[in-house]
Design an enzyme around this catalytic site. Structure first.
Site, mmCIF file in Angstrom:
data_model
loop_
_atom_site.group_PDB
_atom_site.id
_atom_site.type_symbol
_atom_site.label_atom_id
_atom_site.label_comp_id
_atom_site.label_asym_id
_atom_site.label_seq_id
_atom_site.Cartn_x
_atom_site.Cartn_y
_atom_site.Cartn_z
ATOM 1 N N HIS A 23 41.957 37.439 33.573
ATOM 2 C CA HIS A 23 41.163 37.638 34.795
ATOM 3 C C HIS A 23 40.166 36.500 34.980
ATOM 4 O O HIS A 23 40.095 35.888 36.051
ATOM 5 C CB HIS A 23 40.428 38.982 34.711
ATOM 6 C CG HIS A 23 39.549 39.279 35.876
ATOM 7 N ND1 HIS A 23 39.885 40.200 36.845
ATOM 8 C CD2 HIS A 23 38.338 38.783 36.247
ATOM 9 C CE1 HIS A 23 38.937 40.251 37.749
ATOM 10 N NE2 HIS A 23 37.977 39.400 37.406
ATOM 11 N N GLU A 24 39.385 36.212 33.941
ATOM 12 C CA GLU A 24 38.360 35.176 34.062
ATOM 13 C C GLU A 24 38.979 33.779 34.160
ATOM 14 O O GLU A 24 38.506 32.936 34.928
ATOM 15 C CB GLU A 24 37.389 35.252 32.875
ATOM 16 C CG GLU A 24 36.548 36.508 32.845
ATOM 17 C CD GLU A 24 35.720 36.706 34.110
ATOM 18 O OE1 GLU A 24 35.325 35.700 34.732
ATOM 19 O OE2 GLU A 24 35.474 37.865 34.480
ATOM 20 N N HIS A 27 40.053 33.025 37.702
ATOM 21 C CA HIS A 27 38.963 32.547 38.565
ATOM 22 C C HIS A 27 38.744 31.046 38.358
ATOM 23 O O HIS A 27 38.573 30.290 39.319
ATOM 24 C CB HIS A 27 37.663 33.280 38.242
ATOM 25 C CG HIS A 27 37.596 34.684 38.758
ATOM 26 N ND1 HIS A 27 37.895 35.018 40.068
ATOM 27 C CD2 HIS A 27 37.230 35.843 38.154
ATOM 28 C CE1 HIS A 27 37.725 36.313 40.234
ATOM 29 N NE2 HIS A 27 37.340 36.845 39.091
#
Length: 212
Positions: A23-24, A27
């Site tokens: 997820h990170e 980004h």
């Protein structure tokens, strides 16, 4: 065959680590694609989970939320993004914010596919893989839905800021300083679960339609 306590912990720990790490990193990759190299320069575009774990948000709060019987709740250390470095800051913010939840849906799909294919593995591994797949689906869908909640600093809040007219976006973005307090209050009063449950069911049904 009944899983041991260590196997059960591993069955949940691995999907959690993958969920927050990808997820990170998503980004960071999206920010780099649209022109901001902040995360890359700080070494945060990585699949090393140690770079993304927050002791409170990744470990303490998820454990408390599960023990209290509420919706799984937590966060990782956010990947730093300087939105002013993006080629089109307001428009590109949408895609940078959406990259995280999109990665969670993709991972939920992958765990769903694995769940439907566990029979091809040795019998001794099937129970563990089934439990891990179910955990992976649950964790990623919860993170997807939670992060789409339209409250800064969550991804949904960034998406809302990107889509709102400029003046409204500026006013809405000011909520960010109170965002986590509001979110925690909604969690422990049970309101967050009531709001997110229908959205979670929608994505569960969508996933089932795609992989089952």
């Amino acid at each position: 065959m009944e899983l041991t306590a260590i196997q059960k912990v591993a069955a949940y720990a691995l999907p959690i680590l993958f969920a927050i790490t990808v997820h990170e990193a998503a980004h960071g990759y999206a920010a780099k694609y649209f022109g901001d190299l902040t995360a890359e320069r700080l070494g945060r575009i990585t699949l090393n989970p140690l770079k993304h774990i927050d002791p409170i948000g990744t470990i303490l709060l998820p454990a408390l939320s599960v023990l209290l019987g509420g919706i799984l709740f937590g966060w990782a250390k956010p990947v730093p993004v300087n939105f002013s470095n993006l080629r089109h800051p307001k428009q590109d913010m949408l895609w940078v914010a959406l990259a995280g939840p999109a990665s969670n849906f993709f991972m939920a799909l992958c765990w769903g596919v694995l769940l439907t294919r566990v029979a091809v593995f040795p019998i001794s591994a099937q129970e563990f893989l089934s439990q891990m797949s179910v955990a992976g689906i649950q964790i990623n869908l919860v993170l997807l839905v939670l992060n789409l909640f339209p409250l800064p600093p969550l991804d949904g809040g960034r998406i809302a800021v990107s889509l709102l007219p400029m003046q409204a976006a500026i006013k809405f973005a000011r909520i960010e300083r109170y965002g986590m307090i509001i979110l925690i209050a909604l969690l422990f009063t049970g309101i967050l679960g009531v709001i997110l449950s229908p959205v979670l069911r929608f994505f569960q049904q969508l996933l089932y339609a795609l992989v089952m």
